[in-house]
Scaffold this motif. Structure first.
Motif, PDB file in Angstrom:
ATOM      1  N   HIS A   5       0.835  -1.192   0.000  1.00  0.00           N
ATOM      2  CA  HIS A   5       0.000   0.000   0.000  1.00  0.00           C
ATOM      3  C   HIS A   5       0.875   1.250   0.000  1.00  0.00           C
ATOM      4  O   HIS A   5       1.750   1.411   0.857  1.00  0.00           O
ATOM      5  CB  HIS A   5      -0.892   0.020   1.254  1.00  0.00           C
ATOM      6  CG  HIS A   5      -1.551   1.341   1.507  1.00  0.00           C
ATOM      7  ND1 HIS A   5      -0.977   2.331   2.272  1.00  0.00           N
ATOM      8  CD2 HIS A   5      -2.734   1.850   1.082  1.00  0.00           C
ATOM      9  CE1 HIS A   5      -1.771   3.383   2.318  1.00  0.00           C
ATOM     10  NE2 HIS A   5      -2.848   3.115   1.611  1.00  0.00           N
ATOM     11  N   THR A   6       0.664   2.102  -0.993  1.00  0.00           N
ATOM     12  CA  THR A   6       1.315   3.413  -0.989  1.00  0.00           C
ATOM     13  C   THR A   6       0.257   4.478  -1.241  1.00  0.00           C
ATOM     14  O   THR A   6      -0.795   4.194  -1.805  1.00  0.00           O
ATOM     15  CB  THR A   6       2.416   3.533  -2.060  1.00  0.00           C
ATOM     16  OG1 THR A   6       1.856   3.259  -3.342  1.00  0.00           O
ATOM     17  CG2 THR A   6       3.569   2.580  -1.786  1.00  0.00           C
ATOM     18  N   TYR A   7       0.537   5.667  -0.813  1.00  0.00           N
ATOM     19  CA  TYR A   7      -0.391   6.773  -1.036  1.00  0.00           C
ATOM     20  C   TYR A   7      -0.229   7.268  -2.467  1.00  0.00           C
ATOM     21  O   TYR A   7       0.823   7.813  -2.821  1.00  0.00           O
ATOM     22  CB  TYR A   7      -0.136   7.882  -0.028  1.00  0.00           C
ATOM     23  CG  TYR A   7      -0.505   7.486   1.395  1.00  0.00           C
ATOM     24  CD1 TYR A   7      -1.841   7.297   1.746  1.00  0.00           C
ATOM     25  CD2 TYR A   7       0.466   7.296   2.374  1.00  0.00           C
ATOM     26  CE1 TYR A   7      -2.191   6.926   3.034  1.00  0.00           C
ATOM     27  CE2 TYR A   7       0.114   6.929   3.667  1.00  0.00           C
ATOM     28  CZ  TYR A   7      -1.214   6.749   3.995  1.00  0.00           C
ATOM     29  OH  TYR A   7      -1.558   6.379   5.274  1.00  0.00           O
ATOM     30  N   ASP A   8      -1.272   7.071  -3.277  1.00  0.00           N
ATOM     31  CA  ASP A   8      -1.192   7.367  -4.716  1.00  0.00           C
ATOM     32  C   ASP A   8      -1.552   8.829  -4.980  1.00  0.00           C
ATOM     33  O   ASP A   8      -2.462   9.137  -5.745  1.00  0.00           O
ATOM     34  CB  ASP A   8      -2.096   6.434  -5.515  1.00  0.00           C
ATOM     35  CG  ASP A   8      -3.576   6.618  -5.181  1.00  0.00           C
ATOM     36  OD1 ASP A   8      -3.887   7.099  -4.073  1.00  0.00           O
ATOM     37  OD2 ASP A   8      -4.429   6.293  -6.041  1.00  0.00           O
ATOM     38  N   MET A   9      -0.834   9.730  -4.342  1.00  0.00           N
ATOM     39  CA  MET A   9      -1.157  11.149  -4.495  1.00  0.00           C
ATOM     40  C   MET A   9       0.072  12.001  -4.206  1.00  0.00           C
ATOM     41  O   MET A   9       1.032  11.561  -3.572  1.00  0.00           O
ATOM     42  CB  MET A   9      -2.311  11.538  -3.568  1.00  0.00           C
ATOM     43  CG  MET A   9      -2.136  11.095  -2.129  1.00  0.00           C
ATOM     44  SD  MET A   9      -3.690  11.149  -1.218  1.00  0.00           S
ATOM     45  CE  MET A   9      -3.190  10.308   0.293  1.00  0.00           C
ATOM     46  N   GLY A  10      -0.015  13.226  -4.706  1.00  0.00           N
ATOM     47  CA  GLY A  10       1.035  14.197  -4.466  1.00  0.00           C
ATOM     48  C   GLY A  10       0.500  15.368  -3.668  1.00  0.00           C
ATOM     49  O   GLY A  10      -0.710  15.553  -3.545  1.00  0.00           O
ATOM     50  N   VAL A  11       1.419  16.165  -3.135  1.00  0.00           N
ATOM     51  CA  VAL A  11       1.032  17.318  -2.329  1.00  0.00           C
ATOM     52  C   VAL A  11       1.442  18.602  -3.053  1.00  0.00           C
ATOM     53  O   VAL A  11       2.502  18.671  -3.681  1.00  0.00           O
ATOM     54  CB  VAL A  11       1.668  17.260  -0.921  1.00  0.00           C
ATOM     55  CG1 VAL A  11       3.199  17.323  -0.985  1.00  0.00           C
ATOM     56  CG2 VAL A  11       1.133  18.367  -0.022  1.00  0.00           C
ATOM     57  N   ILE A  12       0.567  19.591  -3.000  1.00  0.00           N
ATOM     58  CA  ILE A  12       0.905  20.926  -3.480  1.00  0.00           C
ATOM     59  C   ILE A  12       0.588  21.910  -2.358  1.00  0.00           C
ATOM     60  O   ILE A  12      -0.189  21.596  -1.445  1.00  0.00           O
ATOM     61  CB  ILE A  12       0.132  21.317  -4.764  1.00  0.00           C
ATOM     62  CG1 ILE A  12      -1.382  21.283  -4.514  1.00  0.00           C
ATOM     63  CG2 ILE A  12       0.518  20.414  -5.917  1.00  0.00           C
ATOM     64  CD1 ILE A  12      -2.203  21.853  -5.652  1.00  0.00           C
ATOM     65  N   GLY A  13       1.182  23.092  -2.401  1.00  0.00           N
ATOM     66  CA  GLY A  13       0.905  24.078  -1.369  1.00  0.00           C
ATOM     67  C   GLY A  13       1.691  25.348  -1.600  1.00  0.00           C
ATOM     68  O   GLY A  13       2.588  25.401  -2.453  1.00  0.00           O
ATOM     69  N   ASN A  14       1.351  26.376  -0.822  1.00  0.00           N
ATOM     70  CA  ASN A  14       2.038  27.663  -0.971  1.00  0.00           C
ATOM     71  C   ASN A  14       2.333  28.328   0.375  1.00  0.00           C
ATOM     72  O   ASN A  14       2.530  29.536   0.441  1.00  0.00           O
ATOM     73  CB  ASN A  14       1.225  28.598  -1.864  1.00  0.00           C
ATOM     74  CG  ASN A  14      -0.151  28.932  -1.290  1.00  0.00           C
ATOM     75  OD1 ASN A  14      -0.521  28.458  -0.208  1.00  0.00           O
ATOM     76  ND2 ASN A  14      -0.909  29.745  -2.012  1.00  0.00           N
ATOM     77  N   CYS A  15       2.341  27.539   1.445  1.00  0.00           N
ATOM     78  CA  CYS A  15       2.584  28.025   2.811  1.00  0.00           C
ATOM     79  C   CYS A  15       1.379  28.769   3.378  1.00  0.00           C
ATOM     80  O   CYS A  15       1.475  29.375   4.451  1.00  0.00           O
ATOM     81  CB  CYS A  15       3.848  28.878   2.911  1.00  0.00           C
ATOM     82  SG  CYS A  15       5.332  28.007   2.386  1.00  0.00           S
ATOM     83  N   ALA A  16       0.237  28.716   2.679  1.00  0.00           N
ATOM     84  CA  ALA A  16      -1.033  29.194   3.216  1.00  0.00           C
ATOM     85  C   ALA A  16      -2.049  28.046   3.259  1.00  0.00           C
ATOM     86  O   ALA A  16      -2.929  28.013   4.102  1.00  0.00           O
ATOM     87  CB  ALA A  16      -1.587  30.342   2.374  1.00  0.00           C
ATOM     88  N   PHE A  17      -1.916  27.098   2.314  1.00  0.00           N
ATOM     89  CA  PHE A  17      -2.757  25.902   2.338  1.00  0.00           C
ATOM     90  C   PHE A  17      -2.025  24.764   1.638  1.00  0.00           C
ATOM     91  O   PHE A  17      -1.042  24.977   0.910  1.00  0.00           O
ATOM     92  CB  PHE A  17      -4.113  26.156   1.676  1.00  0.00           C
ATOM     93  CG  PHE A  17      -4.101  26.164   0.167  1.00  0.00           C
ATOM     94  CD1 PHE A  17      -4.368  25.011  -0.560  1.00  0.00           C
ATOM     95  CD2 PHE A  17      -3.840  27.340  -0.531  1.00  0.00           C
ATOM     96  CE1 PHE A  17      -4.366  25.023  -1.956  1.00  0.00           C
ATOM     97  CE2 PHE A  17      -3.843  27.363  -1.922  1.00  0.00           C
ATOM     98  CZ  PHE A  17      -4.094  26.195  -2.638  1.00  0.00           C
ATOM     99  N   LEU A  18      -2.503  23.553   1.892  1.00  0.00           N
ATOM    100  CA  LEU A  18      -1.966  22.332   1.281  1.00  0.00           C
ATOM    101  C   LEU A  18      -3.115  21.555   0.647  1.00  0.00           C
ATOM    102  O   LEU A  18      -4.242  21.596   1.143  1.00  0.00           O
ATOM    103  CB  LEU A  18      -1.308  21.448   2.341  1.00  0.00           C
ATOM    104  CG  LEU A  18       0.012  21.936   2.940  1.00  0.00           C
ATOM    105  CD1 LEU A  18       0.123  21.486   4.389  1.00  0.00           C
ATOM    106  CD2 LEU A  18       1.174  21.387   2.143  1.00  0.00           C
ATOM    107  N   ALA A  19      -2.830  20.839  -0.431  1.00  0.00           N
ATOM    108  CA  ALA A  19      -3.831  19.976  -1.046  1.00  0.00           C
ATOM    109  C   ALA A  19      -3.164  18.691  -1.513  1.00  0.00           C
ATOM    110  O   ALA A  19      -1.986  18.693  -1.900  1.00  0.00           O
ATOM    111  CB  ALA A  19      -4.499  20.684  -2.227  1.00  0.00           C
ATOM    112  N   LEU A  20      -3.906  17.604  -1.471  1.00  0.00           N
ATOM    113  CA  LEU A  20      -3.440  16.312  -1.978  1.00  0.00           C
ATOM    114  C   LEU A  20      -4.188  15.998  -3.268  1.00  0.00           C
ATOM    115  O   LEU A  20      -5.420  16.112  -3.329  1.00  0.00           O
ATOM    116  CB  LEU A  20      -3.674  15.209  -0.945  1.00  0.00           C
ATOM    117  CG  LEU A  20      -2.898  15.347   0.368  1.00  0.00           C
ATOM    118  CD1 LEU A  20      -3.256  14.215   1.323  1.00  0.00           C
ATOM    119  CD2 LEU A  20      -1.398  15.369   0.124  1.00  0.00           C
ATOM    120  N   VAL A  21      -3.423  15.597  -4.295  1.00  0.00           N
ATOM    121  CA  VAL A  21      -3.990  15.314  -5.612  1.00  0.00           C
ATOM    122  C   VAL A  21      -3.732  13.851  -5.946  1.00  0.00           C
ATOM    123  O   VAL A  21      -2.579  13.416  -6.026  1.00  0.00           O
ATOM    124  CB  VAL A  21      -3.355  16.206  -6.701  1.00  0.00           C
ATOM    125  CG1 VAL A  21      -4.079  16.008  -8.032  1.00  0.00           C
ATOM    126  CG2 VAL A  21      -3.364  17.674  -6.291  1.00  0.00           C
TER     127      VAL A  21
END
Length: 594
Positions: A5-21
């Protein structure tokens, strides 16, 4: 054979919010307006209540390829099926503007045709209050407003709104843009602004990486870790959270599902060390100011963790959600804030030390810190003979932990260093006494038969955190005592795969099932310290196999399957990678590149 099992997603952010795609283009996790707010997209924890924001193809059968633009936090997901191929580029804008950083609550998604005539369907349905609040929609000429939260969420796009509102397929034949905002909307030309923001964000991250001082030892992995760590800092206050997620289980069915969207004092020393090791002073200074701000609020004791605003009440409660892959409970808040964890005073003192030894800090920034140092020293004195929950936060067990005494020792050393610079003999005398008392307590944890330091006074159990006795210089790394101590830890806590358990004895939830990744990186550092550099390199290379497809690390790893578990991505694990690589590079005497 059990599936890995691996997390099939990446993280993006700008030091104000984070999102997983996710690899299917879905935004599976996004909290607005703060890191610790309710999710507006949370399918990660509930596929029914979590809302959706996806750009999926017409057929269920398709392949996906996900990658980062080189040396950035800009994420690309390419989808291909029998109709054709298209790319979704996701990013959170961040770049310098008007002498500060522009970092809006804005998610930009660019969809571009790569080949063929693919048909795609865009679904955008944000939610509030952890899925309990459906939002109403208001259609305007070029955007859709989602109403019901404190501020408006707005989707501005050049895709016909009907296709989105009706969730209908359409043929992708030209670049399309989706700009989702919370609060202040995009009030500028869509296409040209999105492209300008993309260029500026790519340039910002690539310039940031160029200003990073790292050796040639596994540069790519260190760069990805540094980029991941950077966006876990909430720039408004300087706080750095442990992870962007809550309730991803440490092991399936374990109920060890915790909210990690907070700032742990126990991580202070390691985080500051990581940013110092990669030559990034700005982040280090911001985090220091967060710690200093908390210190001014402390009345009788430090908590083990605080909110990103320095808030003290992190009341834990359970939500009526499915849970990740059905793992319940889903928790928000973290009851660990009520625990007694006495190593925090030493952590604060070690964190304050750079104020006095690093000339990049100004004299004015040291003004109030003498009182903080005195207060922390007095708390060490007060708690020297008190048991605590330890850094692993045992909920029903208080002991006299060797790790706590190590930070009493290290913190008092830092305070004595400062006292000598200030020519403060009273502070120096207090610090010296506490160094001696902490040393005596640590020695009470020594098992003479096995030649190993146990986790607590009178306890037979071993704990990976005692590797810090070597790494922080309490034990001379060249001594036989240090070498034997490490060998004994290997015997009891190391798996055949080279991974490390925090401990193997039962706690409040039974015996730990998965290994804790930061402990494995501590092991690499300890190996380098005692001169086993070849072993350190081998183990470091092995640990790199436990990343996901994008080089991102989780909190825990199942040694049998290599599966990722725990909250993700885990800033603490990436801190471990950065510091382990730095330690090895120093031993190899590899030059830093700036």
């Amino acid at each position: 054979m059990t599936t890995k099992h691996t997390y099939d997603m990446g993280v993006i952010g700008n030091c104000a919010f984070l999102a997983l795609v996710k690899q299917d283009t879905a935004i599976s996790w996004l909290c607005w307006p703060r890191f610790d707010s309710s999710f507006v997209f949370g399918s990660l924890l509930d596929t029914r209540k979590g809302g959706e924001f996806s750009i999926k193809p017409a057929t269920e059968e398709y392949s996906s390829y996900q990658f980062y633009r080189e040396n950035t936090n800009v994420l690309c997901t390419e989808i291909e099926n029998e109709d054709g191929r298209y790319r979704v580029t996701d990013f959170a804008p961040r770049f310098p503007q008007y002498d500060r950083y522009y970092k809006p609550l804005m998610l930009i998604r660019k969809i571009e045709l790569l080949s063929g005539t693919p048909r795609v369907k865009v679904v955008c349905s944000p939610v509030g209050n952890y899925g309990e609040l459906p939002l109403s929609r208001r259609r305007s000429s070029n955007h859709i407003a989602f109403l019901g939260l404190e501020e408006e969420i707005r989707l501005t796009t050049n895709i016909p709104l009907t296709y989105i509102l009706d969730e209908e397929l359409f043929v992708l034949n030209e670049p399309k843009y989706l700009v989702l905002t919370y609060g202040a909307p995009l009030e500028a030309p869509l296409e040209s602004t999105a492209e300008r923001f993309l260029r500026s964000t790519v340039q910002y991250w690539q310039k940031w990486v160029k200003s990073t001082s790292i050796s040639s030892f596994y540069q790519e992995a260190v760069i990805r870790s540094a980029l991941a760590l950077k966006i876990h800092q909430y720039e408004d206050t300087g706080a750095i959270i442990a992870a962007s997620t809550t309730s991803l289980p440490e092991a399936p069915g374990s109920t060890r599902n915790w909210d990690y969207r907070f700032c742990w004092m126990r991580d202070t020393y390691y985080i500051l060390t990581a940013f110092n090791n990669i030559g990034h002073f700005e982040e280090m200074e911001q985090y220091f100011h967060y710690i200093a701000n908390i210190s001014t609020k402390v009345k009788d004791k430090y908590q083990p963790l605080y909110s990103i605003s320095g808030g003290t009440e992190l009341i834990e409660r359970e939500l009526d959600l499915e849970g990740y892959l059905g793992n319940k409970p889903v928790r928000i808040g973290n009851d660990a804030y009520t625990h007694i964890q006495n190593d925090v005073y030493g952590q604060v003192l070690v964190a304050l030390l750079p104020l006095y030894v690093d000339r990049r800090f100004l004299d004015s920034e040291r003004t109030d810190s003498q009182k903080l140092i005195y207060d922390a020293l007095r708390m060490i004195d007060k708690t020297m003979n008190m048991p605590d929950a330890g850094l692993w936060e045992f909920r029903t067990l208080a002991q006299y932990h060797s790790y706590t005494y190590l930070f009493h020792w290290a913190g008092a050393h830092a305070a004595r260093h400062v006292a000598r610079r200030l020519r403060n003999t009273e502070m120096e005398a207090l610090a010296t006494r506490l160094i001696e008392e902490a040393s005596q307590k640590i020695e009470e944890c020594f098992d003479t038969k096995r030649g190993v330091y146990t986790n607590a006074i009178g306890s037979p159990h071993l704990d990976a955190s005692t590797m810090q006795l070597i790494m922080m210089g309490y034990l001379d790394p060249a001594s036989e005592v240090a070498k034997i101590h490490l060998v004994e830890l290997e015997k009891e806590l190391k798996t055949p795969e080279g991974l490390f358990y925090r401990y193997r004895h039962a706690d409040d939830f039974g015996t730990p099932e998965t290994t804790f990744l930061i402990c494995s990186f501590w092991y690499v550092e300890a190996l380098a310290c005692v001169g086993r550099v070849e072993d350190a390199i081998r183990e470091f290379e092995s640990l790199l196999t436990y990343t996901n497809h994008l080089g991102l690390l989780s909190e825990d790893v199942d040694a049998r399957t290599g599966s990722q578990w725990g909250n993700f991505p885990q800033a603490y694990s990436h801190v471990g990678l950065v510091n382990a690589a730095y330690r090895i590079a120093k031993k190899l005497d590899q030059p830093n590149f700036v």
